[in-house]
Design a protein around this motif. Structure first.
Motif, PDB file in Angstrom:
ATOM      1  N   ARG A  48       0.833  -1.210   0.000  1.00  0.00           N
ATOM      2  CA  ARG A  48       0.000   0.000   0.000  1.00  0.00           C
ATOM      3  C   ARG A  48       0.864   1.255   0.000  1.00  0.00           C
ATOM      4  O   ARG A  48       0.549   2.239  -0.657  1.00  0.00           O
ATOM      5  N   THR A  50       3.597   1.858  -1.415  1.00  0.00           N
ATOM      6  CA  THR A  50       4.275   2.170  -2.685  1.00  0.00           C
ATOM      7  C   THR A  50       3.283   2.500  -3.801  1.00  0.00           C
ATOM      8  O   THR A  50       3.638   2.521  -4.967  1.00  0.00           O
ATOM      9  N   ARG A  51       2.047   2.769  -3.428  1.00  0.00           N
ATOM     10  CA  ARG A  51       1.041   3.098  -4.437  1.00  0.00           C
ATOM     11  C   ARG A  51       1.464   4.295  -5.279  1.00  0.00           C
ATOM     12  O   ARG A  51       1.260   4.333  -6.486  1.00  0.00           O
ATOM     13  N   ARG A  54       3.631   3.281  -8.045  1.00  0.00           N
ATOM     14  CA  ARG A  54       2.872   2.619  -9.114  1.00  0.00           C
ATOM     15  C   ARG A  54       2.145   3.652  -9.967  1.00  0.00           C
ATOM     16  O   ARG A  54       2.044   3.502 -11.183  1.00  0.00           O
ATOM     17  N   HIS A 192      -3.890  -0.376 -14.293  1.00  0.00           N
ATOM     18  CA  HIS A 192      -4.596  -0.803 -13.084  1.00  0.00           C
ATOM     19  C   HIS A 192      -5.491   0.319 -12.581  1.00  0.00           C
ATOM     20  O   HIS A 192      -6.607   0.073 -12.122  1.00  0.00           O
ATOM     21  N   TYR A 193      -5.019   1.566 -12.707  1.00  0.00           N
ATOM     22  CA  TYR A 193      -5.719   2.712 -12.140  1.00  0.00           C
ATOM     23  C   TYR A 193      -6.511   3.462 -13.217  1.00  0.00           C
ATOM     24  O   TYR A 193      -5.949   3.935 -14.204  1.00  0.00           O
TER      25      TYR A 193
END
Length: 288
Positions: A48, A50-51, A54, A192-193
């Protein structure tokens, strides 16, 4: 632009990657390992905390690859992933009618009724690619879609059939659908986002063409309309393809009557029913 991937062959990076491959090929589960290089440690990168990293990676990777391929200006096409070509729709409907599932038959009948949108998105993609083919790199326009089936496939397909390249910005979802085959692998990105995907849609967009679709299409449409309305994004043509569909779905005049939008906001949207008219509208906006 020089190819930067030679860095991947440096011994230190190659060793780190080899460790991951060895675990994967052997079917081992990766466990936390403090001695593993941080950027080659999936367990660490998926934490979490390291979001933010990402986010940065999903921002940077598609940006650098599009730059490398000269993708600076795009025409973004949204629309239903469920629409198929007229030929495929007819075949699916015939197969369903020969079966014993009336609910499936009725659903496919509705989708077949809308297959003409697939063919029109295909034509539109071709028009953009044909215009761009003889242009200098800085003046080219490239079709950009969500990279999936339906209207997305149709627009990418039209560009492909006209000899052009196009971009696909796919998203990883539980109901995973295969990417369409008309986007070059080097320009088919998976996100992913949603937020980062939407940002990439807008970063290079010179126009938005929205075909009939569902919740996802509406989400993307209103995201763009809001950005342009609030001047967070530059003014650009927002074209709603299929005037009957959109005018039945969206009562924009009622919003003006209730005071929740301004009368001038109505002018942000343009209704069309022909791919050539949609393309002419974009050309007129930019005086191409």
């Amino acid at each position: 632009m020089p190819n930067k991937t030679h860095d991947l062959h440096s011994p230190r990076l190659a060793d780190a990657w080899a460790v991951l491959q060895a675990h994967s090929h052997a079917g081992y589960q990766l466990e936390p390992d403090a001695s593993r290089l941080a950027f080659a440690d999936p367990e660490f990168l998926l934490r979490r905390e390291t979001r933010g990293i990402r986010f940065q990676l999903e921002m940077l990777k598609p940006d650098l690859e599009q730059q490398a391929h000269g993708i600076e200006n795009t025409v973004v096409v949204f629309g239903s992933a469920r629409f198929r070509s007229e030929e495929e729709s007819a075949a699916l409907l015939a197969q369903a009618e020969a079966g014993s599932d009336p609910e499936l038959t009725e659903r496919l009948r509705k989708l077949a009724r809308n297959s003409h949108y697939y063919e029109k998105a295909r034509t539109f993609g071709s028009l953009v690619a044909k215009y761009s083919e003889p242009k200098e790199p800085a003046d080219k326009l490239f079709i950009c879609t969500g990279g999936g089936p339906g209207i997305m496939q149709a627009a990418n397909r039209g560009a492909f059939e006209a000899g052009g390249i196009s971009v696909g910005l796919a998203i990883a979802l539980p109901m995973e659908e295969e990417a369409n085959p008309y986007v070059p692998p080097a320009l088919l990105f998976k996100f992913h986002y949603f937020a980062l995907r939407k940002m990439h849609f807008m970063m290079r967009a010179k126009a938005l063409v929205v075909f009939p679709g569902g919740f996802g299409t509406l989400d993307e449409l209103f995201e763009v309309v809001t950005l342009v309305q609030t001047r967070k994004a530059k003014a650009a043509p927002i074209v709603l393809f299929g005037s009957d569909y959109w005018k039945r779905l969206l009562n924009i005049d009622m919003m003006v009557e209730e005071g929740v939008i301004s009368p001038q906001d109505v002018k942000l949207l343009h209704y069309v029913d022909d791919p050539h008219v949609a393309w002419d509208l974009i050309k007129d906006f930019y005086e191409l």
